[in-house]
Design a protein around this motif. Structure first.
Motif, mmCIF file in Angstrom:
data_model
loop_
_atom_site.group_PDB
_atom_site.id
_atom_site.type_symbol
_atom_site.label_atom_id
_atom_site.label_comp_id
_atom_site.label_asym_id
_atom_site.label_seq_id
_atom_site.Cartn_x
_atom_site.Cartn_y
_atom_site.Cartn_z
ATOM 1 N N LEU A 73 -10.059 13.292 -4.374
ATOM 2 C CA LEU A 73 -9.976 13.062 -2.930
ATOM 3 C C LEU A 73 -8.612 12.499 -2.534
ATOM 4 C CD1 LEU A 73 -13.503 11.586 -2.114
ATOM 5 C CD2 LEU A 73 -12.532 13.713 -1.221
ATOM 6 N N THR A 74 -8.098 11.570 -3.336
ATOM 7 C CA THR A 74 -6.785 10.987 -3.034
ATOM 8 C C THR A 74 -5.688 12.034 -3.131
ATOM 9 O OG1 THR A 74 -7.505 8.820 -3.858
ATOM 10 C CG2 THR A 74 -5.133 9.203 -3.696
ATOM 11 N N GLU A 75 -5.693 12.805 -4.214
ATOM 12 C CA GLU A 75 -4.661 13.834 -4.396
ATOM 13 C C GLU A 75 -4.787 14.927 -3.337
ATOM 14 O OE1 GLU A 75 -2.140 13.765 -6.698
ATOM 15 O OE2 GLU A 75 -2.885 11.756 -7.051
ATOM 16 N N TYR A 76 -6.017 15.275 -2.979
ATOM 17 C CA TYR A 76 -6.225 16.318 -1.963
ATOM 18 C C TYR A 76 -5.702 15.844 -0.613
ATOM 19 C CZ TYR A 76 -8.581 20.460 -0.092
ATOM 20 O OH TYR A 76 -8.843 21.681 0.471
ATOM 21 N N SER A 77 -5.944 14.585 -0.290
ATOM 22 C CA SER A 77 -5.474 14.022 0.975
ATOM 23 C C SER A 77 -3.945 13.986 1.013
ATOM 24 C CB SER A 77 -6.027 12.612 1.166
ATOM 25 O OG SER A 77 -7.423 12.615 1.083
ATOM 26 N N TRP A 131 2.483 -3.251 -18.532
ATOM 27 C CA TRP A 131 3.191 -3.821 -17.391
ATOM 28 C C TRP A 131 3.754 -2.747 -16.465
ATOM 29 C CZ3 TRP A 131 8.069 -1.973 -17.446
ATOM 30 C CH2 TRP A 131 8.667 -1.676 -18.672
ATOM 31 N N VAL A 132 3.739 -1.470 -16.910
ATOM 32 C CA VAL A 132 4.159 -0.370 -16.030
ATOM 33 C C VAL A 132 3.308 -0.352 -14.765
ATOM 34 C CG1 VAL A 132 4.266 2.160 -15.831
ATOM 35 C CG2 VAL A 132 5.108 1.025 -17.886
ATOM 36 N N PHE A 133 2.063 -0.849 -14.864
ATOM 37 C CA PHE A 133 1.187 -0.893 -13.689
ATOM 38 C C PHE A 133 1.778 -1.767 -12.582
ATOM 39 C CE2 PHE A 133 -3.400 0.423 -14.969
ATOM 40 C CZ PHE A 133 -2.925 1.695 -15.242
ATOM 41 N N PHE A 134 2.540 -2.806 -12.948
ATOM 42 C CA PHE A 134 3.204 -3.618 -11.932
ATOM 43 C C PHE A 134 4.198 -2.757 -11.144
ATOM 44 C CE2 PHE A 134 2.106 -7.257 -14.798
ATOM 45 C CZ PHE A 134 1.387 -7.986 -13.872
ATOM 46 N N LEU A 135 4.946 -1.915 -11.870
ATOM 47 C CA LEU A 135 5.921 -1.039 -11.216
ATOM 48 C C LEU A 135 5.224 -0.006 -10.338
ATOM 49 C CD1 LEU A 135 8.406 -0.376 -14.182
ATOM 50 C CD2 LEU A 135 8.543 -2.121 -12.393
ATOM 51 N N PHE A 136 4.154 0.604 -10.881
ATOM 52 C CA PHE A 136 3.402 1.600 -10.110
ATOM 53 C C PHE A 136 2.821 0.971 -8.837
ATOM 54 C CE2 PHE A 136 2.191 4.817 -13.689
ATOM 55 C CZ PHE A 136 3.534 5.136 -13.809
ATOM 56 N N GLY A 137 2.230 -0.215 -8.996
ATOM 57 C CA GLY A 137 1.622 -0.880 -7.848
ATOM 58 C C GLY A 137 2.647 -1.223 -6.782
ATOM 59 N N GLY A 138 3.789 -1.778 -7.200
ATOM 60 C CA GLY A 138 4.844 -2.110 -6.251
ATOM 61 C C GLY A 138 5.384 -0.880 -5.544
ATOM 62 N N PHE A 139 5.537 0.221 -6.307
ATOM 63 C CA PHE A 139 6.037 1.456 -5.703
ATOM 64 C C PHE A 139 5.060 1.999 -4.668
ATOM 65 C CE2 PHE A 139 6.299 6.122 -5.702
ATOM 66 C CZ PHE A 139 7.609 6.275 -5.261
ATOM 67 N N LEU A 140 3.763 1.936 -4.965
ATOM 68 C CA LEU A 140 2.764 2.420 -4.012
ATOM 69 C C LEU A 140 2.739 1.567 -2.746
ATOM 70 C CD1 LEU A 140 -0.273 3.449 -6.254
ATOM 71 C CD2 LEU A 140 1.393 4.919 -5.128
ATOM 72 N N LEU A 141 2.906 0.255 -2.880
ATOM 73 C CA LEU A 141 2.959 -0.605 -1.696
ATOM 74 C C LEU A 141 4.179 -0.274 -0.846
ATOM 75 C CD1 LEU A 141 1.903 -4.052 -3.231
ATOM 76 C CD2 LEU A 141 0.546 -2.575 -1.734
ATOM 77 N N TYR A 142 5.296 -0.013 -1.490
ATOM 78 C CA TYR A 142 6.512 0.375 -0.765
ATOM 79 C C TYR A 142 6.319 1.727 -0.071
ATOM 80 C CZ TYR A 142 11.251 2.203 -0.114
ATOM 81 O OH TYR A 142 12.394 2.770 0.407
ATOM 82 N N THR A 143 5.705 2.681 -0.786
ATOM 83 C CA THR A 143 5.436 3.997 -0.202
ATOM 84 C C THR A 143 4.491 3.885 0.982
ATOM 85 O OG1 THR A 143 5.722 5.035 -2.382
ATOM 86 C CG2 THR A 143 4.600 6.328 -0.696
ATOM 87 N N ALA A 215 -0.510 6.925 -7.926
ATOM 88 C CA ALA A 215 -1.744 6.673 -7.176
ATOM 89 C C ALA A 215 -2.976 6.972 -8.017
ATOM 90 C CB ALA A 215 -1.755 7.510 -5.894
ATOM 91 N N ILE A 216 -2.986 8.100 -8.701
ATOM 92 C CA ILE A 216 -4.182 8.473 -9.449
ATOM 93 C C ILE A 216 -4.321 7.656 -10.734
ATOM 94 C CG2 ILE A 216 -3.192 10.354 -10.811
ATOM 95 C CD1 ILE A 216 -5.816 11.902 -10.201
ATOM 96 N N PHE A 217 -3.204 7.148 -11.285
ATOM 97 C CA PHE A 217 -3.311 6.270 -12.445
ATOM 98 C C PHE A 217 -3.994 4.950 -12.059
ATOM 99 C CE2 PHE A 217 -0.148 8.725 -14.984
ATOM 100 C CZ PHE A 217 -0.828 8.702 -16.189
#
Length: 332
Positions: A73-77, A131-143, A215-217
């Protein structure tokens, strides 16, 4: 998730056959799909995705089925939001309607290849460095911030350096000809504008992958589920493009809804990184046990609820100008 490798390869092989069929149909008969053809395509691919999720539920349990549905659903959106950019590119380069289906299909194949590479790299990185999740999370918040507050500024397509370079160095014809990449004019072999369009689509796909993969990770760590969710989100996108047509402009709040979903997943990623923390400067390198965990069922409720509210609000908003025009006409 414990699935037989033969089963996983069988599913991927079946999806490849479906994609190859699409390529064969378009290559054999380039055309603009009718409403009926587009509707059947969208309903068919959505139905297959729903059945696939039920299969995951039966074979691996409700948790993994929920992860697949949330990821899909997330990727489709996100893919629907990307259609806005594809629409701008098609208009910017004046691609004839009969060739737009071909451009979309090539763009989808490029997106699958790029996302496959990103998924493999992301899975390997997370396996070794949580700790890559910290980078992914920060990037998604910025996006999410950019999507919510600067989306209108980014809607206008701007040619990147690669497109400008191709325009300068490649001998390009003035028209699309028969829709192929090369053509003959006055005894010279030239590139058609189709090559520039594909460069634009390909570079856009690359940017989209940076948003969609983190996002999907945040919803599942299973590479098989991540890749299949991306495949199902992209397959049928071509038919959806022609089915929605001008209706895309009516989804005025889609970017706001997607921003909320990405922000939610970004926070979820950071919380998971804290739960499995290994960074020495955070809690002495130990996990932070007091932070809450976000179950997959809650993620699914948030995603479905946000998309439902966004869609209904967009349709209500788009009806108001039409109703105002009708009242004005009646008063006259």
């Amino acid at each position: 998730m414990d699935l037989s490798p033969w089963l996983e390869w069988g599913v991927l092989g079946t999806l490849f056959v479906l994609l190859a069929f699409d390529v064969w149909v378009i290559g054999r008969r380039p055309h603009e799909p009718s409403i009926r053809e587009s509707t059947l395509g969208v309903v068919g691919y959505v139905g297959i995705a729903l059945i696939f999720g039920l299969g995951i539920w039966w074979l691996a349990g409700g948790r993994y089925a929920g992860e697949f549905y949330a990821g899909w659903l997330t990727e489709y959106s996100l893919s629907v939001d990307n259609l806005f950019v594809f629409l701008v590119i098609m208009s910017r380069f004046k691609v004839p309607r009969v060739f737009q289906q071909k451009v979309l299909l090539i763009g989808i194949i490029l997106a699958l290849v790029l996302r496959g590479l990103f998924i493999a790299a992301g899975a390997a990185a997370i396996e070794r460095f949580i700790w890559v999740f910290f980078l992914f999370g920060g990037f998604l918040l910025y996006t999410a911030w950019n999507l919510a507050f600067h989306h209108e500024e980014e809607e206008d397509f701007k040619e990147n350096a690669l497109i400008r370079w191709s325009r300068r160095l490649l001998p390009i014809s003035k028209d699309f000809g028969d829709g192929k990449l090369r053509t003959h004019q006055n005894g010279k072999r030239l590139w058609t504008p189709m090559v520039v369009v594909l460069i634009a689509i390909g570079t856009t796909d690359l940017l989209f992958a940076f948003d969609s993969i983190p996002a999907i990770f945040g919803l599942t760590r299973e590479p098989f589920l991540i890749f299949t969710a991306n495949v199902f989100a992209l397959m049928g996108l071509r038919q959806l493009y022609f089915l929605l047509g001008g209706l895309l402009d009516r989804l005025v709040y889609l970017s706001v809804g997607l921003a909320f979903i990405l922000a939610f997943i970004g926070v979820k990623l950071i919380l998971e990184a804290l739960h499995e923390n290994t960074l020495p400067f955070i809690n002495g390198g130990h996990e932070v046990s007091w932070v809450p965990e976000v179950p997959i069922w809650l993620s699914l409720v948030v995603i479905i609820g946000t998309l439902a509210v966004t869609t209904l609000a967009s349709l209500w908003r788009s009806r108001r100008p039409a109703r105002d025009r009708e009242l004005t006409t009646a008063e006259r």
